[in-house]
Write an enzyme that holds these catalytic residues in place. Structure first.
Site, mmCIF file in Angstrom:
data_model
loop_
_atom_site.group_PDB
_atom_site.id
_atom_site.type_symbol
_atom_site.label_atom_id
_atom_site.label_comp_id
_atom_site.label_asym_id
_atom_site.label_seq_id
_atom_site.Cartn_x
_atom_site.Cartn_y
_atom_site.Cartn_z
ATOM 1 N N THR A 128 1.591 -4.299 4.293
ATOM 2 C CA THR A 128 1.396 -4.611 5.720
ATOM 3 C C THR A 128 0.873 -6.032 5.942
ATOM 4 O O THR A 128 1.064 -6.594 7.018
ATOM 5 C CB THR A 128 0.395 -3.630 6.369
ATOM 6 O OG1 THR A 128 -0.852 -3.709 5.684
ATOM 7 C CG2 THR A 128 0.920 -2.207 6.353
ATOM 8 N N THR A 143 0.824 -1.213 0.000
ATOM 9 C CA THR A 143 0.000 0.000 0.000
ATOM 10 C C THR A 143 0.850 1.253 0.000
ATOM 11 O O THR A 143 0.455 2.294 -0.514
ATOM 12 C CB THR A 143 -0.945 -0.030 1.221
ATOM 13 O OG1 THR A 143 -1.842 -1.110 1.053
ATOM 14 C CG2 THR A 143 -1.726 1.252 1.370
HETATM 15 N N1 ASP Z 1 -2.724 -5.411 0.694
HETATM 16 C C1 ASP Z 1 -1.660 -4.474 1.038
HETATM 17 C C2 ASP Z 1 -0.363 -5.243 1.051
HETATM 18 O O1 ASP Z 1 -0.126 -5.969 1.997
HETATM 19 C C3 ASP Z 1 -1.941 -3.857 2.333
HETATM 20 C C4 ASP Z 1 -0.920 -2.879 2.832
HETATM 21 O O2 ASP Z 1 0.179 -2.761 2.343
HETATM 22 O O3 ASP Z 1 -1.261 -2.184 3.808
HETATM 23 O O4 ASP Z 1 0.414 -5.140 0.133
#
Ligand code: ASP
Length: 337
Positions: free
Chosen positions: A101, A21
């Site tokens: 994340t 993200t």
């Molecule tokens: N779906 C995303 C990922 O893990 C979520 C994020 O980065 O917060 O790449």
């Protein structure tokens, strides 16, 4: 004698981008949930943080551009190998990895056990895409580079810098689907803080990691899967995994790693068939006591201690690929790492 003070040369930090993200892009600035992760390149991420220039000289690499829900074992191997190469270079003082994340805690723990350096290795991420109002990525990236450039971060294992906090890869876990303070280290708490250029550690990790870890990243990953125990669960998934040739199963058990009677027999049969079975908990904090809610001695199972199911799977994969299969030897590893 020349008393002139030489200008301080900022540390050289490698920033390895993998997506997430933090590199996400949405159609409009108010959108924080509907966006595409992993599409903004590392150069653009760095351009958004001009203050980086006063903290470090940056060497940037785009390792991948994925949503971390799609993290693969092959990418883990590539990432760990690249970090080991860079860390061995005299002209690199620390390494930052930008990541999604969702699986950050798994990658962080894998690196904690397989990178062989005392130089700082710091993961960071964001909860809001780069295009969002109040995007959290730029400040998280600045703070991660600040931690990686700090001499205090050396020898602390792999770290996660997120929302002004510094966590150990060993303990950190994602605890919110939306909040910008999405990461916690249940029971143990943060290692320290990073704010406005100041890096402060308040504790150190005690379990072995990085240069003191006996593990190397695998080329051929053993098949290790996670199943959960819950009301009305059947043994069908366990039996299917055994038939598919699984080498290890981690159980996200109820409470203190307890398991529904309907899967206990299937798991006991799996152990007899040579599958390593580790009992973790789906609770999210606390530890699983050996021979507590189930008799590991009688079943031939292993307790995950304070590792959550996802991290227990990482350790089990590394242990199995190092040739450790016996339950007592596996238990020693789970007690150690
Ligand atoms: N779906 C995303 C990922 O893990 C979520 C994020 O980065 O917060 O790449």
């Amino acid at each position: 004698m020349n008393t002139q003070t030489l200008p301080r040369i900022p540390p050289r930090i490698a920033v390895l981008a993998t997506g997430g993200t933090i590199a996400g892009q949405a159609g409009d600035a108010a959108s924080t949930a509907g966006y595409k992760a992993g599409v903004v390149g590392v150069d653009k991420l760095l351009d958004a943080v001009p203050a980086l220039a006063s903290v470090a000289r940056i060497h940037a690499e785009q390792i991948a551009g994925i949503d971390s829900k799609d993290m693969s074992l092959a990418l883990w191997t590539t990432l760990a190998a690249r970090i080991n190469e860079l860390a061995a270079q005299d002209d690199i003082d620390g390494i930052v990895i930008t990541h999604g994340t969702d699986t950050l805690e798994e990658t962080a723990y894998l690196l904690h056990l397989t990178v062989k350096t005392t130089k700082p290795v710091v993961l960071t991420a964001a909860m809001r895409p780069s295009t969002a109002l109040s995007a959290d990525g730029p400040l998280n990236l600045l703070n991660a580079v600040t931690v990686a450039a700090s001499k205090h971060a050396a020898g602390q294992g792999v770290l996660v810098a997120f929302n002004n906090q510094i966590h150990s890869a060993r303990d950190v876990t994602k605890t919110s689907t939306y909040a910008v303070d999405a990461f916690r280290s249940p029971e143990t708490g943060v290692l320290g803080f990073v704010q406005d250029g100041r890096v402060e550690f308040q504790r150190t990790v005690t379990k072995p990691h990085t240069t003191a870890s006996e593990f190397a990243v695998a080329e051929n990953w053993p098949m290790v899967e996670i199943i959960a125990s819950y009301a009305g669960v059947s043994g069908v998934a366990v039996d299917a995994l055994v038939a598919a040739g699984v080498k290890g199963i981690v159980v996200a058990g109820t409470g203190n790693g307890s398991m529904h009677e309907s899967i206990t027999e299937a798991l006991s049969d799996a152990v007899k068939a040579g599958v390593a079975v580790v009992r973790a908990s789906r609770v999210g904090s606390g530890h699983v006591m050996r021979n507590g809610a189930a008799s590991d001695d009688a079943l031939g199972t292993v307790s995950a201690g304070t590792l959550n199911p996802y991290k227990a799977r990482v350790l089990l994969m590394l242990a199995l690929s190092a040739g450790v299969k016996d339950a007592a030897a596996l238990q020693r590893l789970f007690d150690t790492y």
